[in-house]
Design an enzyme around this catalytic site. Sequence first.
Site, mmCIF file in Angstrom:
data_model
loop_
_atom_site.group_PDB
_atom_site.id
_atom_site.type_symbol
_atom_site.label_atom_id
_atom_site.label_comp_id
_atom_site.label_asym_id
_atom_site.label_seq_id
_atom_site.Cartn_x
_atom_site.Cartn_y
_atom_site.Cartn_z
ATOM 1 N N ASP A 64 40.380 35.215 31.491
ATOM 2 C CA ASP A 64 41.327 35.836 32.424
ATOM 3 C C ASP A 64 42.679 35.113 32.505
ATOM 4 O OD1 ASP A 64 40.365 33.555 33.602
ATOM 5 O OD2 ASP A 64 39.645 34.489 35.438
ATOM 6 N N HIS A 65 42.720 33.817 32.164
ATOM 7 C CA HIS A 65 43.963 33.056 32.340
ATOM 8 C C HIS A 65 44.920 33.216 31.159
ATOM 9 C CE1 HIS A 65 41.957 31.183 35.702
ATOM 10 N NE2 HIS A 65 42.953 30.356 35.924
ATOM 11 N N ASP A 119 36.995 26.223 38.523
ATOM 12 C CA ASP A 119 38.273 26.730 39.008
ATOM 13 C C ASP A 119 38.290 26.505 40.507
ATOM 14 O OD1 ASP A 119 40.572 28.894 37.964
ATOM 15 O OD2 ASP A 119 40.188 28.861 40.127
ATOM 16 N N ARG A 379 49.116 30.115 45.495
ATOM 17 C CA ARG A 379 49.588 28.800 45.080
ATOM 18 C C ARG A 379 50.959 28.959 44.456
ATOM 19 N NH1 ARG A 379 44.903 25.792 42.102
ATOM 20 N NH2 ARG A 379 44.287 25.328 44.229
ATOM 21 N N SER A 547 44.646 22.605 41.544
ATOM 22 C CA SER A 547 43.643 23.166 40.641
ATOM 23 C C SER A 547 42.542 22.166 40.290
ATOM 24 C CB SER A 547 44.321 23.646 39.362
ATOM 25 O OG SER A 547 44.324 22.611 38.407
ATOM 26 N N ARG A 549 41.675 21.650 37.223
ATOM 27 C CA ARG A 549 41.805 21.352 35.790
ATOM 28 C C ARG A 549 41.519 19.882 35.483
ATOM 29 N NH1 ARG A 549 48.069 23.050 36.106
ATOM 30 N NH2 ARG A 549 46.949 24.746 37.046
HETATM 31 C C1 MIC Z 1 45.060 27.597 39.257
HETATM 32 O O1 MIC Z 1 45.124 28.564 40.017
HETATM 33 O O2 MIC Z 1 45.741 26.566 39.413
HETATM 34 C C2 MIC Z 1 44.110 27.668 38.080
HETATM 35 C C3 MIC Z 1 44.918 27.825 36.861
HETATM 36 O O3 MIC Z 1 43.291 28.799 38.217
HETATM 37 C C4 MIC Z 1 43.266 26.390 38.076
HETATM 38 C C5 MIC Z 1 42.389 26.247 36.901
HETATM 39 C C6 MIC Z 1 43.083 25.772 35.668
HETATM 40 O O4 MIC Z 1 43.974 24.943 35.742
HETATM 41 O O5 MIC Z 1 42.701 26.250 34.606
HETATM 42 C C7 MIC Z 1 42.398 26.208 39.316
HETATM 43 O O6 MIC Z 1 42.637 26.845 40.330
HETATM 44 O O7 MIC Z 1 41.472 25.387 39.304
HETATM 45 FE FE1 SF4 Z 2 44.130 32.889 38.243
HETATM 46 FE FE2 SF4 Z 2 44.167 30.559 39.547
HETATM 47 FE FE3 SF4 Z 2 46.044 32.411 39.977
HETATM 48 FE FE4 SF4 Z 2 43.603 32.858 40.819
HETATM 49 S S1 SF4 Z 2 44.959 31.232 41.519
HETATM 50 S S2 SF4 Z 2 44.917 34.311 39.781
HETATM 51 S S3 SF4 Z 2 42.378 31.911 39.213
HETATM 52 S S4 SF4 Z 2 45.672 31.297 38.081
#
Ligand code: MIC
Ligand code: SF4
Length: 656
Positions: A64-65, A119, A379, A547, A549
């Site tokens: 999805d990312h 995530d 975010r 996140s 990550r």
């Molecule tokens: C985000 O919203 O910051 C992400 C991208 O979904 C991350 C995960 C990632 O960095 O791949 C998260 O929320 O953990």
């Molecule tokens: Fe995707 Fe993270 Fe954004 Fe949710 S907050 S839509 S999981 S990148």
Amino acid sequence: MGETLVYKILSRHLVDGKIAVGEQIGIRIDQTLTQDATGTTAFLLFESMGAGRVKTELSVSYIDHNIAGFGPWNHNDHLYLQTVAAKSGVYHSRAGNGICHQVHLEKFGRPGTTLLGSDSHTPTCGAIATLAIGAGGLDVAIAMAKGPFYLTCPKVLGVKLAGELNGWVAAKDVILKLLSILTTKGNVNWVVEYFGQGVSTLSVPQRATITNMGAELGVTTSIFGSDEQTRKFLTARKREKDYQPLAADADAEYERIIEINLAELQPMAACPSSPDNIRAIAEIAGVQTGQIVIGSCTNSSFADLMMVAKVLKGREINNMVEFAVAPGSREVLNMLAENGALADIISAGGRILESGCGPCIGQGLSPADGVVSLRTFNRKFAGRSGTIGDQVYLVSPETAVASALTGRITDPRNLPEIFGLKYPKIESPDEFIINDNMIEEPLSEEEAAKVEVLRGPTIVVPEAASPLPQGLQGEVLIKCEDKITTDHIMPAGAFLKLRSNVPEYAKVVFNCFNEQGKPTFAERALDLKKKAIAGIIIAGQSYGQGSSREHAALCPMYLGVRAVIAKSIERIHKANLINFCIVPIEFTGQADYDRIKPGDQLQIDNLLESIKSSDEVKIIDKTGKYEFTGRLELSDRDRQILLSAGLLNYTRKKKK
Ligand code: MIC
Ligand code: SF4
């Protein structure tokens, strides 16, 4: 004394330790989810454990990312994830099927179970009484391979809801209100549990907006009980068998209670650049906006997008506004297409994006310089949109669509006056169109054995950590302030495609602090590594917010970073540091933070001894010619992991 819902679910899943605030506990994980940006590493690590098939009840791998597909990177990852899922007994949700959290809520989440996801917004499923926790990919890999998952037994904060939301005021405003009270700092090892009469007035998708964005508080998770709203949600998706009623005991005791009257809330925004910079829309109304995006795992349910479509029907988006909608799941997109609502959005001038994370993680639609962008996301750390110096406001879909019509930040409660519009209250359909043809079910063991796992050349297996030395000679590579997010440490956006290749991705560690014409953080770190000098990161409060990550630990580890000394470190990031054998140390006083400087040579004698048996470590600043004490807040298991050169080695050792 009655039990909270959180403790009920934890007790039922407890396999190690005892339920007492602050204790390290091990719990059985029923379900896991991974997404492609964290999932490639998680599965590479899972494979390196030789685990075979997953041992959970259900594990799902989502794409999805990273779905835009510039160059071969994304598709290589997708093919790897699809084939490794088939090999390992894992469900696989293909690109375009939707964002992991929304799809998991619709298709798989179950009340009373535990869910671990790589995530940070995994708590979304708390909307249906799942104890859903975000973690690093390696923790999820271990949960898939054998479990258990270890966490600090949390304190439970009860949020008592009364009343009912007025028209044009949204679930987003509930969580923005809570963020204004609790902020993004200082909530580590808390869980938020919602209770009270007002809960029954909120639908599951509304609850999901709240539990999803609860991640911004930095809490372990957020949860609602399971009630008639939950039954309705599951039944509409032909999942009534998954329903069970669940609630805290009537006399449950919470560590702290916050009361919110839904009827008293008003539309709000998180203003640039932290999710806790909250102001009422009424106060900022009139600010010109040039871009509005509706979507993300926070706000793209059927009800959200139907409301948007109804407001837009027969109207036009302001011509100075770029307006886009990214439906959270294909299920929602399909429903809108079938009932004509999609046509209303398109006719009004809306752009329809794919069902995926898209602009939320800087994959396109970066705003122009100086343009105010309103987004319904959760975010928006500075620069996350892909534009340095961006002006992003997080708002509800109601505020977003009202502002799209006027071209200025607009309180949606003024729409009746401006356009003669009544609030379009959306009733959720009794039946959703169920189409699971983009979800691949796990194969039988026999069929799985025939699958060849495809590994494109851009995919590189991450290195394991090396053992820590008894005496550490290090140098301060960077000194950062408070609230450094994992987006600062490991940028996503244009670099997101590098997730399955640590040596390449490591080149952009702390990219936002690199200065033109000067050596980058990565170059300086690798230079020290060659000289066998450990890299050390200095930070303020809430280091590693945001996140999950694990690249924010894995890539610094690759560059030779061996310690982070900060005023405080957030839960998931601290676990990731330990997992990759970077020692998390906390300052004991402001003065020590103040006097340490970038470039200082630090020495820690007896590091292994301190990790083994002390809560403190003595640090000598050889440049400043002084000594100070750092705090080691570690569980016994954390200590063992650090002494074993990281979680992977620890797990291998324990298996023998
Ligand atoms: C985000 O919203 O910051 C992400 C991208 O979904 C991350 C995960 C990632 O960095 O791949 C998260 O929320 O953990
Ligand atoms: Fe995707 Fe993270 Fe954004 Fe949710 S907050 S839509 S999981 S990148």
